[in-house]
Each structure stands twice: as C-alpha cells, then as structure tokens.
Design an enzyme around this catalytic site. Sequence first.
Site, PDB file in Angstrom:
ATOM      1  N   HIS A 163      -0.998  -2.878  -7.621  1.00 23.48           N
ATOM      2  CA  HIS A 163      -1.014  -1.693  -6.778  1.00 23.48           C
ATOM      3  C   HIS A 163      -1.692  -1.934  -5.438  1.00 23.48           C
ATOM      4  O   HIS A 163      -1.118  -1.607  -4.412  1.00 23.48           O
ATOM      5  CB  HIS A 163      -1.562  -0.448  -7.473  1.00 23.48           C
ATOM      6  CG  HIS A 163      -1.160   0.763  -6.694  1.00 23.48           C
ATOM      7  ND1 HIS A 163       0.120   1.259  -6.705  1.00 23.48           N
ATOM      8  CD2 HIS A 163      -1.812   1.492  -5.767  1.00 23.48           C
ATOM      9  CE1 HIS A 163       0.221   2.246  -5.853  1.00 23.48           C
ATOM     10  NE2 HIS A 163      -0.932   2.410  -5.256  1.00 23.48           N
ATOM     11  N   TYR A 175      -0.851  -1.667  -0.746  1.00 25.43           N
ATOM     12  CA  TYR A 175      -1.652  -1.258   0.412  1.00 25.43           C
ATOM     13  C   TYR A 175      -1.898  -2.424   1.344  1.00 25.43           C
ATOM     14  O   TYR A 175      -2.097  -2.233   2.539  1.00 25.43           O
ATOM     15  CB  TYR A 175      -2.953  -0.575  -0.045  1.00 25.43           C
ATOM     16  CG  TYR A 175      -2.619   0.771  -0.612  1.00 25.43           C
ATOM     17  CD1 TYR A 175      -2.287   1.814   0.247  1.00 25.43           C
ATOM     18  CD2 TYR A 175      -2.528   0.991  -1.975  1.00 25.43           C
ATOM     19  CE1 TYR A 175      -1.888   3.035  -0.250  1.00 25.43           C
ATOM     20  CE2 TYR A 175      -2.131   2.211  -2.471  1.00 25.43           C
ATOM     21  CZ  TYR A 175      -1.812   3.232  -1.601  1.00 25.43           C
ATOM     22  OH  TYR A 175      -1.404   4.434  -2.091  1.00 25.43           O
ATOM     23  N   HIS A 191      12.043   4.743  -4.514  1.00 24.33           N
ATOM     24  CA  HIS A 191      10.736   5.040  -3.922  1.00 24.33           C
ATOM     25  C   HIS A 191      10.239   3.886  -3.051  1.00 24.33           C
ATOM     26  O   HIS A 191       9.888   4.062  -1.906  1.00 24.33           O
ATOM     27  CB  HIS A 191       9.739   5.347  -5.040  1.00 24.33           C
ATOM     28  CG  HIS A 191       8.305   5.224  -4.634  1.00 24.33           C
ATOM     29  ND1 HIS A 191       7.691   6.133  -3.812  1.00 24.33           N
ATOM     30  CD2 HIS A 191       7.369   4.276  -4.906  1.00 24.33           C
ATOM     31  CE1 HIS A 191       6.428   5.765  -3.599  1.00 24.33           C
ATOM     32  NE2 HIS A 191       6.216   4.640  -4.257  1.00 24.33           N
ATOM     33  N   PHE A 192      10.245   2.666  -3.620  1.00 25.23           N
ATOM     34  CA  PHE A 192       9.587   1.615  -2.831  1.00 25.23           C
ATOM     35  C   PHE A 192      10.473   1.023  -1.744  1.00 25.23           C
ATOM     36  O   PHE A 192       9.972   0.319  -0.880  1.00 25.23           O
ATOM     37  CB  PHE A 192       8.909   0.560  -3.713  1.00 25.23           C
ATOM     38  CG  PHE A 192       9.794  -0.298  -4.563  1.00 25.23           C
ATOM     39  CD1 PHE A 192      10.679  -1.189  -4.011  1.00 25.23           C
ATOM     40  CD2 PHE A 192       9.683  -0.245  -5.946  1.00 25.23           C
ATOM     41  CE1 PHE A 192      11.467  -2.002  -4.801  1.00 25.23           C
ATOM     42  CE2 PHE A 192      10.465  -1.050  -6.756  1.00 25.23           C
ATOM     43  CZ  PHE A 192      11.362  -1.923  -6.175  1.00 25.23           C
ATOM     44  N   HIS A 193      11.759   1.347  -1.752  1.00 30.46           N
ATOM     45  CA  HIS A 193      12.539   0.971  -0.571  1.00 30.46           C
ATOM     46  C   HIS A 193      12.227   1.909   0.602  1.00 30.46           C
ATOM     47  O   HIS A 193      12.500   1.565   1.752  1.00 30.46           O
ATOM     48  CB  HIS A 193      14.035   0.933  -0.876  1.00 30.46           C
ATOM     49  CG  HIS A 193      14.457  -0.350  -1.533  1.00 30.46           C
ATOM     50  ND1 HIS A 193      14.420  -0.557  -2.888  1.00 30.46           N
ATOM     51  CD2 HIS A 193      14.904  -1.527  -0.997  1.00 30.46           C
ATOM     52  CE1 HIS A 193      14.818  -1.786  -3.168  1.00 30.46           C
ATOM     53  NE2 HIS A 193      15.109  -2.402  -2.041  1.00 30.46           N
ATOM     54  N   ARG A 227      16.484   0.635 -13.595  1.00 30.97           N
ATOM     55  CA  ARG A 227      16.372  -0.317 -12.495  1.00 30.97           C
ATOM     56  C   ARG A 227      16.592  -1.712 -13.054  1.00 30.97           C
ATOM     57  O   ARG A 227      16.741  -1.879 -14.263  1.00 30.97           O
ATOM     58  CB  ARG A 227      14.983  -0.211 -11.857  1.00 30.97           C
ATOM     59  CG  ARG A 227      13.886  -0.593 -12.802  1.00 30.97           C
ATOM     60  CD  ARG A 227      12.507  -0.366 -12.251  1.00 30.97           C
ATOM     61  NE  ARG A 227      12.152  -1.328 -11.228  1.00 30.97           N
ATOM     62  CZ  ARG A 227      10.880  -1.625 -10.891  1.00 30.97           C
ATOM     63  NH1 ARG A 227       9.880  -1.041 -11.495  1.00 30.97           N
ATOM     64  NH2 ARG A 227      10.616  -2.491  -9.949  1.00 30.97           N
ATOM     65  N   ARG A 228      16.585  -2.708 -12.208  1.00 28.20           N
ATOM     66  CA  ARG A 228      16.565  -4.117 -12.614  1.00 28.20           C
ATOM     67  C   ARG A 228      17.634  -4.469 -13.636  1.00 28.20           C
ATOM     68  O   ARG A 228      17.349  -5.101 -14.660  1.00 28.20           O
ATOM     69  CB  ARG A 228      15.211  -4.457 -13.230  1.00 28.20           C
ATOM     70  CG  ARG A 228      14.074  -4.400 -12.257  1.00 28.20           C
ATOM     71  CD  ARG A 228      12.772  -4.738 -12.935  1.00 28.20           C
ATOM     72  NE  ARG A 228      11.852  -5.323 -11.978  1.00 28.20           N
ATOM     73  CZ  ARG A 228      10.664  -5.798 -12.297  1.00 28.20           C
ATOM     74  NH1 ARG A 228      10.261  -5.785 -13.515  1.00 28.20           N
ATOM     75  NH2 ARG A 228       9.884  -6.307 -11.380  1.00 28.20           N
TER      76      ARG A 228
END
Lengths: 306, 589
Positions: free
Chosen positions: B228, B232, B379-381, B442-443
């Site tokens: 995580h 950041y 989300h993370f794209h 996913r994946r």
Amino acid sequence: MNIHSYEKVWLIAAMLLIVGFIATITYGSVALGITMVDDSEETIDPNALEEHERFGDLGVHQTDSDEYDVHVRAYQFNFEPGSSALGTHDPIVIPQGSEVTFYVTSPDVIHSFSLVGTNVNTMVVPGEISTMTAEFDEAREYGVVCNEYCGSGHHGMEGLVKVVPEDEFHLFSVADVDAPESIEAGEETELTATIDNDALQTEAATVTLEIGDEQFDTDVEVDAEASAEATFTVDTSDLDLEDADDLDWTVTVEADSPATLEDGSTSGTIDLETDEDDEEADDEDDEADDEDDDPNDDDESTGDDE
Amino acid sequence: MSAYIDQFPAEAKVIRSAFYTSFIALALGAAFGLIQTLHRTDIVRVIPSEMYYTVLTAHGVLLVVTFTIFFLVAIFTWAVTTSLDRGVEDIRFTWSWYVLMSLGTLFAAVAILAGFTDRTEMSADVLFTFYAPLQAHPIFYIGLVLFVIGTWLAGADWFRSWWAWKQENPDERIPLPTFMVLTTMIMWYLATLGVATSIIVFLIPWSLGLIDTVNPTLTRTLFWFWGHPVVYFWLMPAYMMWYVMLPKFSGGRLFSDPLARVVFVLFLLLSTPVGIHHQYLDPGIAEGFKFIAMTNTMFLLLPSLLTAFTVVASMEHGARQRGGEGYFGWLGALPWRDPVFAGMALAGLMFAAGGFSGMINAGMNINYLVHNSLWVPGHFHLTVGTAVALTFMAVSYHFIPQVTGRRLASKQIALFQVVLWFIGMTFMSNAMHRGGLLGMPRRTAEPEYDFPFETAIGTVGELNAQIALGGVLLTLSTVLFVANMLITALNDPADDLPSNTIPEPLSGSEDAPLVLDNLKLWTAIAVVLVIFAYSLPLGSIVERGGLFGPGGDAFPMFIEFVEGTVFGLTGDSVSSLVNSPLEWLRAMR
C-alpha cells in the site's frame, strides 16, 4: 499556523466524511452482521487435506434443519465440488431457504472462492480454512469463480452453485447395489440397492432401476443419517433381449431431482449365459467387463467416501 | 534565469537517463497493455491464454515499478537540487544508484520475459504481487532487491544533500520540495522493510531451494506492508507536481506551504499501517486487525482531501491572476491549451473519481462485492494509471526540454496526447468498474464462463467494447508521447527555455510551525504506528502458521521464533479488544 477560513470548513467537512464512513461500516458490521473472514479456524496441513475431518469429507452436509456446511477444496484449476462444466466434479447443490456455511481450503496455491454477483467472496490460502456463511432465499444458479491468479489455467477455474426448491433437495446417494454377475437369459433375478440418507430427517426416496430397455420405480423410506434397501425383482423373460450377450443396468435415486449427483447413480452389467456361449468368449467378455466396471467401481468408492 | 541543464549539467545527465529508462518501460508496458486489453475482451487473441499471465506480469512490473519509480527518482533529484540550489554531493554516487536500479530492472525483466520462450526453464509468471507459493526464478527476486537497494541509495543521496545544505543554512526552513522528498523517502524506507524481509529472508532462499516452504499468509502480509505505501510512493511525486508546479503553470502561486507540509507528514504517518486493507478477505487474520487497518485507511483520506482543496485553490488563484472572474468563470481563464497544465488538471480530475472508488474499496464490508473484481484495476488505472502516469507525462513536456536543453517537438500533439489519455481512460475505467460490479474477475485471460454475468444496464459486449476501445486509445496516446519525447531528445537546442524556478507560496513556510520540520519526531511516530498496526498481526500469523508455513517441513530452521507465543497471545487480546465491542453490539440485537 495560518489556516484560511474556507480551508477550515473543508477540513471539518473532510473529517465528518471520514467519521461518517467509519460509522456506516461499523453499522454494517454490527447491525447487519457482516463479519469478516477471519482466523477462527485452525490451520491445516495443505499436503494432508484428506486427513482433515472436513476436507476428508467434501461436499454438502446438513447440520441443522435449515443449515448446511459445504466443504470445498479449491485446487489448480477446479473446485471440488463445484467445477461441473466439464463434468470434472459435481456442482454444489443446496436447498432454497437454507443457511449455508462454506469451508474452503487449498492444497497448492492461493485461490479465491467467489459467488459471482454476491458478497460471498473469500481468498483461499493454503494452510488456512476460509469460512463464509450466507442465506440462499432464491432458487437459482450462481457461478463460482476463482478471482485470484493461480497459474496458467486460472481462467478455466469456475464452478456452479445450484439452489433448488426445498422439496427437490435431498442428500441421498446409492451406496451399493447387489446384483448378480451373470444369469441365464429368461431367468428371474433380483437387484438390491442400498440407499444412504445423509439428511437429518427421514425422507422418502424414489429409486429407479433401468435395465435393458425397461424402467422400474420403487419408493423407500430412509431414516435420518441411515440406509435402507430397495429391492427390484426382474423377470428377464419380459425384457427384449434379442441376441444380447449382456444386460446393462443403472440404479438412480431421485432421478428427476436437480440435486441428484454422480453418486446418486450406479451402473453395472449382468452377463447373459446362453447355451451357445463357449468358455473362451466368456472369459474375454469378463475381462472386458472388468475393465468397464473398474472405473465405475472407483467412482462408487469415492462417492461413498464423500 | 536559466534552464535546469545550464544550472546543473551533470545532474541533468542522470535525470535524463532516468527519464529515458522510465519511457522505455512505459512503451513496453503499454504494448503489453494493448495485447491484454484485446485478449481479455476477446477482440484479438495473438497469444495463447497461458501466456497472458507473462504479459500481465510484465505490464504490471514495468509500469508500476520501473516507469513510475525511475520517473520519480528523476524529479526528486530535480526537486532537491533546484530547491536547495546546490548540486549533488558526489555525482559518482548518484550514478551508482541509477546503475543499481537499472541492473535490478534488467534482472527482473529477463526473468519475466524468459516466460515467453520454452528454450529456458526461467520464468516469473507470478504477477506484480508474486504471492507465494507461486514461485519465480531467483533472479526475479534478486532483481527486485537490487532495485529497492538502488532507491535506498537514491534517498541517501538526497538526505546527504540536505545535511550538507543544513550545515551551511542552519536557521532556514527545509525548502518545501526537499521537505516533500525527504518525508516521502522516510515513508519508503519504512515501507520497503516489509517487502525486503519477505524477499530476502523467505523468497530468495526458498527459490534457491535452501528452504522447502514459506508461510503464504506471512509473505503476503509483508508484501502488503509495502504494497500500500508503494502507491503513495508513486503518488507523492505527482502530488509534489500538483503543489509546486501546477500553481506555476496556472499562472499563480501555491495557496499554502504549511498545509502542504501537513499533508506530507500525514502521508508519512499513515501510508504504511493500512496494508491489511488489501487482505480484508484473507483467512488467518483476525477481524479486529482488519478493523484497525480500515480506520487508519479512512483517515488516510484526509491528506488527499486537503490536497484537493489546496490544488483547486491554487488553480483558482492562478486563473484570477490571469483575469478570470465569477464563481466558475475562472475555470475558463486557465491555460487549457498548455499540455503541461491540461494534462495535470485532467489527471487531478480523474484522481477525484479514483479516490471515490478507493473509498469504496476501503469499506471492509462492501469490499466483499468488489474484492479482486475488475473494479479494482478500474480503480488503480484512475490513480496510478492516470493521476500519476498522466501527471508524469504532462510534466515531461516541461522537464525534458529543461534537462536536455532542446525544444519540445510538438506542443499540439502533446495537448492532443493528454486529452486522448483522458478520453481513453474514461472508456476503459468506467467499463472496468461496472464489470467489477457484475462480478467479473480481474487478472484473467478469458473472463468467459459457463454462466452469464447479469447486467442491470448495458451488456457484457458493450463493456468489453469500451475496455478495448479505451485500451487502444491509451496505447495510441502512449505512442504519441514516446514519439514526441524521442524527437524532442534529438531536436535542435532551444535558447528560449523558461527558467527553472519554483514560485513562492502565498502563505509561506514562515506560517508553518517549526515542529513540522522535525523529521525525527515524525519518523518516530510513524515507526510507532507501524509497530501498533503490524507487530501483533505478524506475530499472530507466525504463531498460527509458523515462519515457514503450516506445511511444516522447513529446512533449515535458521531462526527460532521464540516470541511466537507472546505475540500470539497479545495479538489475540488486542484483536478481541477491538472485536468484543462489535460482538457485544451484535449480541445486543
């Protein structure tokens, strides 16, 4: 420190948002009873699942009148039971209106056990047992996927949960069928099927015998967690035997139920002795039959273990 | 008044090399992304499905490790040298960490790409998360370690610059950009302890056959200990750009220096003790620990919400300096035709959307619905794939001329490129989020099953079409970006480059309490928070499964975990301390 007044308002609003989120999650956790998958189960040796009380006995088990435990082994690249698409295993069949607890573990790598479109979703980690309890109020089917990458065949790892109306659900299996190995054509013969009932209540089972091209039904009451026998008397002179060398039979319990699984059915063959048969041909037939029977026998024994 | 390359020619060379390395990773990663997007939507399948996971590993590692981190070491070096107004202490040391990071990347990349050929046994189809017991070739893990050590040395380089500067300027506040770099690096040192322990103590010996088994929950938890905060680590340089560069390109100044410092201190404190929120659905971790991680995660929203305020306020200030008026009219006065500004502003806008989907992921009960579904890459794209990547691409249009002294090849294509990214990502990520809500995993190479996905609106075909279209537009955008950079690097020298300056904030560091600059204090608090959040869960995982897993036949047992029982018992009591009120309230009903 100099904080602009608008910024103070924003800061307070942000804090309220955060506290609000935590409050709603706590509400969901407490009032709606959405608990997390956790460490309540003991660890398990991934190389010795069959020695475990649950994973040595896979499948659906009744624990109370409307409560069931389902023991599932998630391995590269199937769910046992669950992966029924290619006939590898039985689907998971549970009755409508039941509360079901899934126990899932893995003998190899990390998988998941996820009922598509629901919140039944858990990681499956070797050495750990994942448990999830859910209520199934609607008779329908749910797809199961592994949503954690588990190797090159990951995309094929899927399964099926069938929720069936309560009256169509049963936990019968055909434990054993006592049938003669060979009879003379035209003779009368007897087949006795032993039916197991794993449910916690006495239930009536319809047992079907298909032999030749005839079909016989009989009803038998089986006590809770007990067995009962169903006997069929067949007069082979009534059957259309033509010049057949042998006679195929299949015993099925609750043949019409969507809950009937692989071990709800057992098949075999009876040799027909005729006067013209010479010894050698018989031997060859026997050998061929043995080979045919063997895989069936294996299936039966695995079925019984389950 | 001169460009960066005129001020620091030697440093500009290192920074340039790091930028170019990151662009190569971006180009490769994007190519793999195109293969994936067309494969999983079943539009074109050029590879067998088993190979999809080699592609996916390469896509993940090259983009979120190589592209982002090479880029950020470049701008961190720029930030430290510019804001301290001094070169690095020893340029050979600076080169050494660049070389180490490159070597690490090369090792890991060789292991991954070897998966495409049968001529060697080598492969690393373990995806970015390399969860044991899936095992990669040892050089994959060794490469990762070399890479991380390279980043540690890079951090040491910047700390060294700061210490040297401090000797000469004992009474001055740490300049804001350097402050941001240092706090981010402290967070990084703390976070990488997790993944370094996992790889060095367990995965390397295990992949070399020195030990037979590992504890999958332990290595997984150590991964997320780092997994995580690493997000950041990607995001902080983008935030730095939003704080120190976006106001400049908007035509104004940063709204508040003290708030910026507060935000970075909060990230230092809260980025690490939250990793267990990736493991809400893991068996073997008590509910209480998950609840603690969830609470910390929610508070981690605060610095991002503060950033949203400060960045928008700074943009508004800039717009009003340029003559913008009205409640919303000022938006029109912003320099939307400048690709650097437009790209960063669009990235910020998408980050808002990504932030909202992140809040949903953080909610531990609703997470059941979206965990490991297509929602998560959706989300993370938006976050790393747009907030970070698009910001990086946009500022490249400013930085590459600065560190090469050459003219940007085409500003128009640059503007088109950033807008194209925004449009492509809009298609792809919204469809991914929606697909996730249907339960699409996913994946996976072939999300086609024997059962249908039930859609409320639209169809699965329409979602796939959007994902594929978005992916194609994103690839096109990457091609335009890389080509523009390549031509710029070979372009004529420019003699009218803007000078390399960072404007003073409206509310400067004199308004910031001195304690904010006390890095030792914040480090100590961060360490304590990590110990609170992690010692008990880790202790209880080891207590349950053993250091080398419940398989039991670990060899050699070179560490005896004597504290196991102590940790396990305390862990139980702390977890039940958190849990018992929950249980009590449940019982009340």
